[in-house]
Design a protein around this motif. Structure first.
Motif, PDB file in Angstrom:
ATOM      1  N   ASN A 332      38.867  46.589  32.269  1.00 25.18           N
ATOM      2  CA  ASN A 332      37.562  45.915  32.302  1.00 25.18           C
ATOM      3  C   ASN A 332      36.427  46.906  32.060  1.00 25.18           C
ATOM      4  O   ASN A 332      36.293  47.896  32.785  1.00 25.18           O
ATOM      5  CB  ASN A 332      37.367  45.233  33.658  1.00 25.18           C
ATOM      6  N   TYR A 333      35.622  46.649  31.023  1.00 22.93           N
ATOM      7  CA  TYR A 333      34.415  47.436  30.765  1.00 22.93           C
ATOM      8  C   TYR A 333      33.164  46.613  31.058  1.00 22.93           C
ATOM      9  O   TYR A 333      32.056  47.010  30.703  1.00 22.93           O
ATOM     10  CB  TYR A 333      34.357  47.889  29.313  1.00 22.93           C
ATOM     11  N   THR A 334      33.329  45.455  31.672  1.00 21.21           N
ATOM     12  CA  THR A 334      32.206  44.535  31.879  1.00 21.21           C
ATOM     13  C   THR A 334      31.877  44.443  33.363  1.00 21.21           C
ATOM     14  O   THR A 334      32.572  44.994  34.226  1.00 21.21           O
ATOM     15  CB  THR A 334      32.549  43.125  31.366  1.00 21.21           C
ATOM     16  N   SER A 335      30.812  43.699  33.640  1.00 18.96           N
ATOM     17  CA  SER A 335      30.426  43.455  35.035  1.00 18.96           C
ATOM     18  C   SER A 335      31.025  42.157  35.564  1.00 18.96           C
ATOM     19  O   SER A 335      30.806  41.800  36.736  1.00 18.96           O
ATOM     20  CB  SER A 335      28.897  43.394  35.150  1.00 18.96           C
ATOM     21  N   TYR A 336      31.792  41.444  34.729  1.00 25.92           N
ATOM     22  CA  TYR A 336      32.374  40.167  35.139  1.00 25.92           C
ATOM     23  C   TYR A 336      33.544  40.384  36.091  1.00 25.92           C
ATOM     24  O   TYR A 336      34.193  41.436  36.097  1.00 25.92           O
ATOM     25  CB  TYR A 336      32.829  39.376  33.916  1.00 25.92           C
ATOM     26  N   PHE A 337      33.833  39.360  36.883  1.00 22.82           N
ATOM     27  CA  PHE A 337      34.930  39.377  37.855  1.00 22.82           C
ATOM     28  C   PHE A 337      34.785  40.559  38.820  1.00 22.82           C
ATOM     29  O   PHE A 337      35.767  41.197  39.206  1.00 22.82           O
ATOM     30  CB  PHE A 337      36.286  39.427  37.147  1.00 22.82           C
ATOM     31  N   GLY A 338      33.535  40.888  39.163  1.00 15.87           N
ATOM     32  CA  GLY A 338      33.286  41.940  40.141  1.00 15.87           C
ATOM     33  C   GLY A 338      33.208  43.330  39.566  1.00 15.87           C
ATOM     34  O   GLY A 338      33.005  44.298  40.316  1.00 15.87           O
ATOM     35  N   GLY A 339      33.361  43.474  38.249  1.00 15.35           N
ATOM     36  CA  GLY A 339      33.266  44.790  37.632  1.00 15.35           C
ATOM     37  C   GLY A 339      34.477  45.645  37.950  1.00 15.35           C
ATOM     38  O   GLY A 339      35.541  45.148  38.342  1.00 15.35           O
ATOM     39  N   GLY A 340      34.320  46.958  37.785  1.00 21.12           N
ATOM     40  CA  GLY A 340      35.438  47.868  37.999  1.00 21.12           C
ATOM     41  C   GLY A 340      36.198  48.110  36.723  1.00 21.12           C
ATOM     42  O   GLY A 340      36.286  47.220  35.861  1.00 21.12           O
TER      43      GLY A 340
END
Length: 424
Positions: A332-340
Motif C-alpha cells: 500500500n502506497y496510499t492513505s486508504y484502509f488506514g494507510g501503512g
C-alpha cells in the motif's frame, strides 16, 4: 606564298567555328522542342467516368509519362482523370518548360428513375431508420429528394417510431417517384441496467488499494455494479489469460479500472464514484441476463440466459467465475484502509479465477440475437483447481456488442435462480 597560307588558315578557322556552333538542345543531339500539345480521349465525359490524356512534342514524340499533368489544382496520376462534379475542367500539361492546355466538359446522364433504400427494413422502436435516394445513374440525390412515411412528409432522411407497426416509405425527386418500401418497427423490451467494473490489480501494487476503496464506495451506493478483480504479475491470484484484455484496452499500468470493458474510470477513482453510478442510469439496455447457479460436490452447474429486447448484431457472451474472501497481504502506497506500507490480512474479493468462454466473448448466433429471443448456455464443469473455497464462488455473465462494449451484466451465487429484470 604567304597569301595562300593565310587563306588556308582562314578557311580552316571558319570551318571549325561552323562545326562548334551547330544547335544542340542537350537531349543527345535531338532538335529543340518548340511546343507541346495535350489531347484528351474525349472532350465530353460523364461524371464518374475516366478521361485519358496524351502529351506530344512538336516533333511528334510522346512524352506523356514524363509530363506533369494537372486538372485545376489537382495533379493527375497516370494521365487519367475522373471528375465527381459536372462542369468544365481545364487540364494543363508541362514538359521541358513548355505548356499546353485542353478543356474537358463533364456532364450528368439524365436519370430515368430513382431508388429508395433504408439502413434496415426491420427496426426496434426508438431506433432511427436512415434513407438513401439514388438515381439509376448512381447519383446520390437524398438531400434534394422528398420522403414521406405513411403519406406524411419527414424532415431530412431519418425516421424514428416509438410505436410498433409497418410504415410505407416513398421518395420523390424532380419528376420521379420511387417504389415504396416497408419498414417494420417492433416493440422493445427494457431491462434493469448494471455496470461492469474490471479492476486490473495486484497484491504487489501499492496504488491498487485506491481502486479497491473506490469499488467499496460504489457498492455502498448501488446494487447495480458488478466488480471483477483481475490480478496480474507476481501475485498468488495472477490470471494469465488477461493479456488479451490488456491488449484490447491498451493497458498502460496498474491499477487500471475499466467500466463496461472499454471506458476508463477516471483517476482518482474514489473521487469519481458518480461516473460509475451514472452508468447504471439513463437509457435502459435492450438485453437482460438471468442465471441459475449451483456449486456442489466439487462441481459447478451454471445456466446463463440472455434475453434480447431488440435485435442486436455481433453480440458475444462472456462468463466469469470469481472467488471472494481471499486473505493476503496488500502492498500500500496510499492513505486508504488506514494507510501503512502493507495492509496485513487484506481481504481480496471478486477475484477472477476462471473464464468459461473466450475472454473476449463467444459469438451468439445472429439467429439467436433477435427480438424477444432467449439465448441459453449451460456450463457443467469442475470447480477450478485454484479456488480455495467453493462456497465463496460467484459468477458474472455479460454480453458485449459489435463495438466490444458491455451491453449489460449480472452476477449470481450458488443457489440463485434468477428471473429477467424487465422494466415496464
Amino acid at each position: 606564298m604567304k597569301f595562300i597560307k593565310s587563306l588556308f588558315f582562314t578557311v580552316l578557322f571558319i570551318g571549325l567555328y561552323s562545326c562548334s556552333s551547330s544547335e544542340d538542345n542537350g537531349d543527345g543531339g535531338s532538335s529543340t522542342i518548340e511546343s507541346i500539345t495535350i489531347t484528351a480521349s474525349t472532350l465530353t465525359q460523364i461524371v464518374g467516368e475516366p478521361v485519358t490524356f496524351s502529351v506530344l512534342t512538336d516533333t511528334n514524340e510522346d512524352v506523356t509519362a514524363n509530363a506533369t499533368i494537372s486538372a485545376g489544382n489537382d495533379i493527375v496520376a497516370n494521365a487519367t482523370y475522373t471528375s465527381t462534379t459536372t462542369g468544365d475542367v481545364l487540364v494543363t500539361a508541362n514538359y521541358a518548360g513548355k505548356k499546353a492546355t485542353v478543356t474537358v466538359t463533364f456532364i450528368d446522364v439524365p436519370p430515368t428513375s430513382i431508388t429508395l433504400t433504408a439502413n434496415s427494413l426491420t427496426q426496434s422502436t426508438g431506433d432511427a431508420t436512415i434513407f438513401t435516394v439514388k438515381t439509376d445513374t448512381g447519383i446520390n440525390v437524398t438531400e434534394s429528394a422528398s420522403i414521406t412515411v405513411n403519406g406524411n412528409a419527414i424532415t431530412g432522411a431519418s425516421f424514428t417510431s416509438n410505436t410498433a407497426g409497418n410504415f410505407e416509405v416513398i421518395a420523390t425527386y424532380e419528376d420521379f417517384t420511387s417504389e415504396a418500401i416497408t419498414v417494420n418497427y417492433t416493440q422493445v423490451i427494457n431491462f434493469a441496467k448494471r455496470v461492469l467494473i474490471e479492476d486490473y490489480t495486484g497484491t504487489w501494487c501499492g496504488y491498487c488499494p485506491r481502486v479497491s476503496y473506490g469499488i467499496e464506495q460504489v457498492m455502498a451506493q448501488t446494487n447495480y455494479a458488478v466488480p471483477v478483480a483481475i490480478h496480474r504479475g507476481n501475485d498468488p491470484y495472477n490470471f494469465a489469460g488477461a493479456n488479451v484484455l490488456e491488449n484490447l484496452i491498451g493497458l498502460q499500468g496498474y491499477p487500471t479500472a475499466m467500466l463496461n470493458r472499454l471506458t476508463d474510470w477516471n483517476y482518482p477513482e474514489p473521487n469519481n464514484v458518480n461516473q460509475v453510478i451514472a452508468l447504471t442510469q439513463g437509457a435502459l439496455p435492450k438485453l437482460g441476463i438471468a442465471m441459475t447457479a449451483s456449486v456442489s460436490g466439487g462441481n459447478v452447474n451454471l445456466t446463463v440466459n440472455a434475453k434480447f429486447g431488440k435485435t442486436i448484431s455481433g453480440a458475444k457472451l462472456v462468463v466469469y467465475a470469481l472467488e471472494n474472501g481471499l486473505i493476503y497481504d496488500q502492498v500500500n502506497y496510499t492513505s486508504y484502509f488506514g494507510g501503512g506500507s502493507t495492509i496485513s490480512g487484506f481481504t481480496h474479493d471478486h477475484v477472477l479465477r476462471a473464464v468459461y468462454t473466450n475472454i473476449l466473448g463467444d459469438d451468439i448466433p445472429s439467429s439467436e440475437s433477435v427480438y424477444n429471443n432467449v439465448y441459453t448456455k449451460t456450463y457443467s464443469v469442475a470447480v477450478p483447481s485454484n479456488v480455495a473455497n467453493a462456497a465463496n464462488m460467484e459468477f458474472v455473465a455479460f454480453v458485449v456488442g459489435a463495438d466490444k462494449k458491455a451491453i449489460n451484466v449480472r452476477k449470481a451465487v450458488s443457489g440463485d435462480n434468477q428471473s429477467f429484470e424487465v422494466i415496464e
